[in-house]
Design a protein around this motif. Structure first.
Motif, PDB file in Angstrom:
ATOM      1  N   TYR A  10       8.610 -58.833 -20.553  1.00 46.03           N
ATOM      2  CA  TYR A  10       9.488 -59.274 -19.357  1.00 46.03           C
ATOM      3  C   TYR A  10      10.758 -58.858 -19.825  1.00 46.03           C
ATOM      4  CZ  TYR A  10      11.804 -61.727 -15.603  1.00 46.03           C
ATOM      5  OH  TYR A  10      12.855 -61.969 -14.258  1.00 46.03           O
ATOM      6  N   ILE A  11      11.130 -59.048 -21.511  1.00 42.49           N
ATOM      7  CA  ILE A  11      12.450 -58.707 -21.722  1.00 42.49           C
ATOM      8  C   ILE A  11      12.327 -57.737 -22.193  1.00 42.49           C
ATOM      9  CG2 ILE A  11      14.151 -58.329 -23.995  1.00 42.49           C
ATOM     10  CD1 ILE A  11      12.794 -61.623 -24.929  1.00 42.49           C
ATOM     11  N   GLY A  12      11.902 -56.608 -22.134  1.00 40.74           N
ATOM     12  CA  GLY A  12      11.667 -55.360 -22.170  1.00 40.74           C
ATOM     13  C   GLY A  12      12.294 -54.756 -20.521  1.00 40.74           C
ATOM     14  N   MET A  13      10.767 -55.593 -19.790  1.00 44.71           N
ATOM     15  CA  MET A  13      11.176 -55.175 -18.368  1.00 44.71           C
ATOM     16  C   MET A  13      12.619 -55.045 -17.539  1.00 44.71           C
ATOM     17  SD  MET A  13       9.688 -56.535 -15.327  1.00 44.71           S
ATOM     18  CE  MET A  13      10.496 -56.422 -13.280  1.00 44.71           C
ATOM     19  N   ASN A  14      13.425 -56.111 -18.150  1.00 45.57           N
ATOM     20  CA  ASN A  14      14.943 -55.814 -17.467  1.00 45.57           C
ATOM     21  C   ASN A  14      16.333 -54.979 -18.528  1.00 45.57           C
ATOM     22  OD1 ASN A  14      14.613 -58.779 -15.579  1.00 45.57           O
ATOM     23  ND2 ASN A  14      13.839 -59.767 -17.403  1.00 45.57           N
ATOM     24  N   ILE A  15      15.125 -55.203 -19.193  1.00 50.92           N
ATOM     25  CA  ILE A  15      16.714 -54.474 -20.422  1.00 50.92           C
ATOM     26  C   ILE A  15      16.278 -52.575 -19.355  1.00 50.92           C
ATOM     27  CG2 ILE A  15      16.854 -52.554 -22.535  1.00 50.92           C
ATOM     28  CD1 ILE A  15      15.950 -55.404 -23.986  1.00 50.92           C
ATOM     29  N   VAL A  16      15.261 -52.288 -19.292  1.00 51.65           N
ATOM     30  CA  VAL A  16      15.334 -50.857 -18.413  1.00 51.65           C
ATOM     31  C   VAL A  16      15.128 -51.153 -17.222  1.00 51.65           C
ATOM     32  CG1 VAL A  16      13.003 -49.943 -17.606  1.00 51.65           C
ATOM     33  CG2 VAL A  16      13.171 -50.828 -19.475  1.00 51.65           C
ATOM     34  N   ALA A  17      15.649 -52.464 -15.854  1.00 49.23           N
ATOM     35  CA  ALA A  17      16.477 -51.933 -14.948  1.00 49.23           C
ATOM     36  C   ALA A  17      17.684 -52.277 -15.203  1.00 49.23           C
ATOM     37  CB  ALA A  17      16.094 -53.779 -14.703  1.00 49.23           C
TER      38      ALA A  17
END
Length: 375
Positions: A72-79
């Motif tokens: 989820y951390i990675g997903m938000n960084i990408v967002a």
């Protein structure tokens, strides 16, 4: 797959007149807030586990939550990173459509893995709390949910990574290739997603309702396990906008809403999968006044044992008739001795071990401390 070349002259003129329209601030704020809240949810789960067991001993469902949190951390960084390439603006002002499409595909992979991990974690928690051997249909249903959650994850990843062959067709219309109907695929994905979420919400209700507990306590447990209803609401809203993801020509603007909804859905899913484990933390925060006799630390407890300490009484009568009681508290043991000899007759003692049983179906099942506190 719709693209900028399909824009009409009127649409492009309208975008130029509204060049100040921007969702970039929201695209950054929503992932930031969601990640912060999710970190609090996961931290509260870990604290509850620490209080329950006296040490941070994690079960498989806890580890899956931690892994999902990492994704989820990675997903938000990408967002947030996608705003640098055009997300939140009209497509004619996008800085780099190629990178925008790439980070979009990466975010979808993160989303798929997170949802699968959370649903499998919830199913494993159900099996641990209720016991897989209690009811046959419940045991089988948990396996079915885990299977379909895995299949759904693979479906999202495959259709996302192979929506066009080659994938460069997404950003380079000069390349010849073949694309699937992504709008239909997204609609089917959200339909299956809603079905698995509703199944997870409803499956523990029959078991909870059969427990011999006060009606108010039953309703509290049902509401606790039904906390994911908010997740279903957001998923249903996404289901309504899913079809536009593959047909809109202004993807950098229109897809932003779906992206933020997906972020909120995952955040609420973290809460829904963790809230059944919060009871030890709740008791610790709001019922500290409960005291335990025999020099046991002042922690909240229920009849048989506290979530924060474990007592093992081993009574021995030696050759000299000395009565010894061994008490283990939080991993440390103390001994109390008395010189009274066992002379037979009536012996008065406060060493009572209460065990709880719940009737599930036609059989009585013992409720251990870990399962009771997890509820």
């Amino acid at each position: 797959m719709a693209d900028q070349s399909e824009l009409t002259a009127d649409q492009m003129e309208w975008m130029r007149q509204h060049r100040d329209n921007s969702r970039i601030a929201a695209q950054i704020a929503v992932p930031t807030v969601c990640l912060f809240c999710t970190t609090l949810f996961v931290s509260a789960r870990l604290v509850s586990r620490r209080l329950l067991r006296g040490s941070l001993r994690l079960q498989i469902d806890d580890w899956l939550i931690l892994i999902a949190w990492g994704f989820y951390i990675g997903m938000n960084i990408v967002a947030v990173l996608s705003t640098q390439y055009g997300s939140g603006q009209h497509i004619i002002f996008a800085a780099d459509i190629r990178m925008y499409q790439i980070v979009n595909v990466i975010a979808e992979n993160f989303y798929a893995v997170i949802l699968a991990l959370l649903k499998i974690s919830m199913a494993l928690l159900y099996r641990r709390v209720f016991g897989s051997a209690c009811v046959v249909w419940f045991d089988r249903l948990t396996w079915i949910v885990m299977f379909f959650s895995t299949v759904l994850c693979l479906q999202i990843m495959i259709t996302g990574n192979l929506q066009c062959i080659p994938l460069s067709v997404l950003w380079d219309k000069g390349v010849t290739g073949t694309c699937i109907n992504y709008a239909v695929s997204a609609t089917v994905t959200f339909a299956v997603n809603i079905a698995t979420e509703l199944t997870l919400l409803s499956m523990p209700i029959p078991l909870v309702w059969r427990l011999r507990l006060p009606r108010q306590r039953k309703w509290m447990l049902v509401l606790t396990f039904s906390a994911g209803a908010c997740t279903c609401i957001l998923t249903s809203i996404q289901f309504g906008v899913a079809y536009t993801r593959g047909v809109t020509a202004d993807m950098t603007w229109d897809n932003t809403v779906a992206t933020m909804l997906g972020d909120g859905e995952v955040m609420l899913a973290f809460l829904a999968t963790s809230i059944p484990t919060y009871r030890p933390l709740y008791v610790y925060l709001f019922h500290k006044s409960v005291e335990v006799d025999r020099n046991v630390p002042r922690y909240p407890m229920q009849r048989r044992a506290s979530w924060s300490w474990q007592r093992n009484l081993n009574n021995k009568i030696g050759h000299n008739g000395v009565h010894t009681t061994k008490v283990s508290v939080g991993g440390e043991s103390t001994q109390e001795s008395s010189t009274s000899r066992s002379t037979g007759g009536i012996i008065v003692t406060d060493q009572i071990d209460l065990v709880r049983y719940s009737k599930i179906g036609n059989s009585w099942v013992r409720v251990d401390d870990d399962s009771e506190q997890a509820v």
